[in-house]
Scaffold this active site. Structure first.
Site, PDB file in Angstrom:
ATOM      1  N   LYS A 229       2.693   9.834  42.171  1.00  0.00           N
ATOM      2  CA  LYS A 229       2.399  11.017  42.552  1.00  0.00           C
ATOM      3  C   LYS A 229       1.959  11.741  44.365  1.00  0.00           C
ATOM      4  O   LYS A 229       2.924  12.899  44.311  1.00  0.00           O
ATOM      5  CB  LYS A 229       1.877  12.599  41.248  1.00  0.00           C
ATOM      6  CG  LYS A 229       2.747  12.004  39.999  1.00  0.00           C
ATOM      7  CD  LYS A 229       1.600  12.893  38.856  1.00  0.00           C
ATOM      8  CE  LYS A 229       1.124  11.816  38.409  1.00  0.00           C
ATOM      9  NZ  LYS A 229       0.160  12.308  37.160  1.00  0.00           N
ATOM     10  N   GLN A 230       1.348  11.412  44.244  1.00  0.00           N
ATOM     11  CA  GLN A 230       0.675  11.258  45.904  1.00  0.00           C
ATOM     12  C   GLN A 230       1.647  10.847  46.631  1.00  0.00           C
ATOM     13  O   GLN A 230       1.721  11.816  47.493  1.00  0.00           O
ATOM     14  CB  GLN A 230      -0.935  10.420  46.000  1.00  0.00           C
ATOM     15  CG  GLN A 230      -0.878  10.243  47.336  1.00  0.00           C
ATOM     16  CD  GLN A 230      -2.617   9.510  47.633  1.00  0.00           C
ATOM     17  OE1 GLN A 230      -3.257   9.342  46.087  1.00  0.00           O
ATOM     18  NE2 GLN A 230      -2.699  10.099  48.452  1.00  0.00           N
TER      19      GLN A 230
END
Length: 293
Positions: A229-230
């Site tokens: 997600k980062q």
């Protein structure tokens, strides 16, 4: 049919929807549990209320359900167990294995954010609590990667157990939860290898038996960055057979003949041989899967 003492788990953090890398990890833990006729549990690691959001918790659970990855026991939310973590932090304080820290990020910049020494801090000012570590060396037999030796992982950094804002760290919460839930086997991503020595140290301090641990290769992009997600990985579709087959392929499982999700999972259990993934900590995403990025 559940018939063994094996207890495994998948524990995502709800900081975004489930992506391809997370699905691969969920499948590895699920298939390993089912191949041992064991229990598989889902836990939501939402101890960090600043980054985690309830709507992502619901999205993750809905996506897992759509792929028939359903927890055998009620889902545990870390955010509901702060008092439990406080109890075990108190035990570390009582045995002088935790110390208060007034240090700021700015003051630790010279050490690349690490905390190499026990500081002279007090509880009268804003403070975190850190784990007092030493130069103990840990070694264990990884279920997938083989013999793992950590000669200096506990040298040069005293990790946070509880932050200044009152939220508990992943390190403390994950060890306490895995112990209290009776987890016997961990199958997780290779990015967590670097935290393993700290967790083994906490297990020793509490006098608990650590689970057997296996680390699967991470799915990475062409720049060797974790699909996460980062790094803005895209959410996967719910209940999509093609996505499931692609995720299984990263575990060296061929489910091409499956006509539905149940058949694909059954094939995965039959084919699961984690030793095929040995000596490999990353696998570059296939060109046909670049749309997941």
């Amino acid at each position: 049919m559940i018939s063994s003492s094996y207890r495994g788990r998948f524990a995502p953090s709800p900081t975004g929807p489930l992506h391809l890398g997370s699905l691969v990890t969920a499948l590895a833990s699920y298939v390993d549990a089912r191949s041992h006729h064991g229990t598989w549990i889902v836990r939501i690691e939402d101890v960090d209320a600043i980054r985690c959001r309830p709507e992502f918790t619901q999205q993750i659970l809905a996506t897992l359900t759509s792929y028939q990855l359903i927890s055998d026991e009620p889902v545990r939310l870390q955010s509901e167990h702060s008092a439990t973590y406080e109890t075990y932090l108190s035990k570390l304080k009582q045995t002088a294995h935790a110390f208060p820290c007034n240090c700021t990020r700015q003051s630790l910049q010279a050490f690349s954010g690490l905390h190499p020494q026990i500081c002279q801090s007090d509880v009268e000012h804003p403070h975190s609590w850190r784990l007092k570590i030493n130069r103990e060396q840990y070694q264990y037999q990884d279920l997938i990667q083989g013999d793992m030796f950590f000669p200096d992982d506990l040298d040069g950094n005293h990790p946070v157990l509880k932050r200044k804002d009152g939220y508990f760290s992943y390190q403390l919460a994950v060890v306490v939860d895995d112990h209290l839930q009776g987890i016997t086997h961990l199958v997780r991503g290779a990015d967590l290898i670097e935290t393993t020595a700290q967790q083994l140290h906490l297990y020793r301090l509490f006098g608990w038996q650590a689970p057997a641990i296996g680390h699967i290769p991470l799915v990475v992009n062409q720049a060797a960055e974790k699909i996460s997600k980062q790094n803005h990985a895209k959410a996967i579709l719910n209940g999509d057979l093609t996505t499931l087959k692609r995720a299984l392929s990263y575990l060296d499982i061929n489910a091409d003949k499956a006509s539905n999700i149940e058949e694909a999972l059954n094939l995965a259990v039959q084919q699961w041989q984690p030793q095929r993934l040995a000596q490999k900590t990353t696998t570059v995403i296939a060109p046909e899967d670049l749309h997941f990025l």
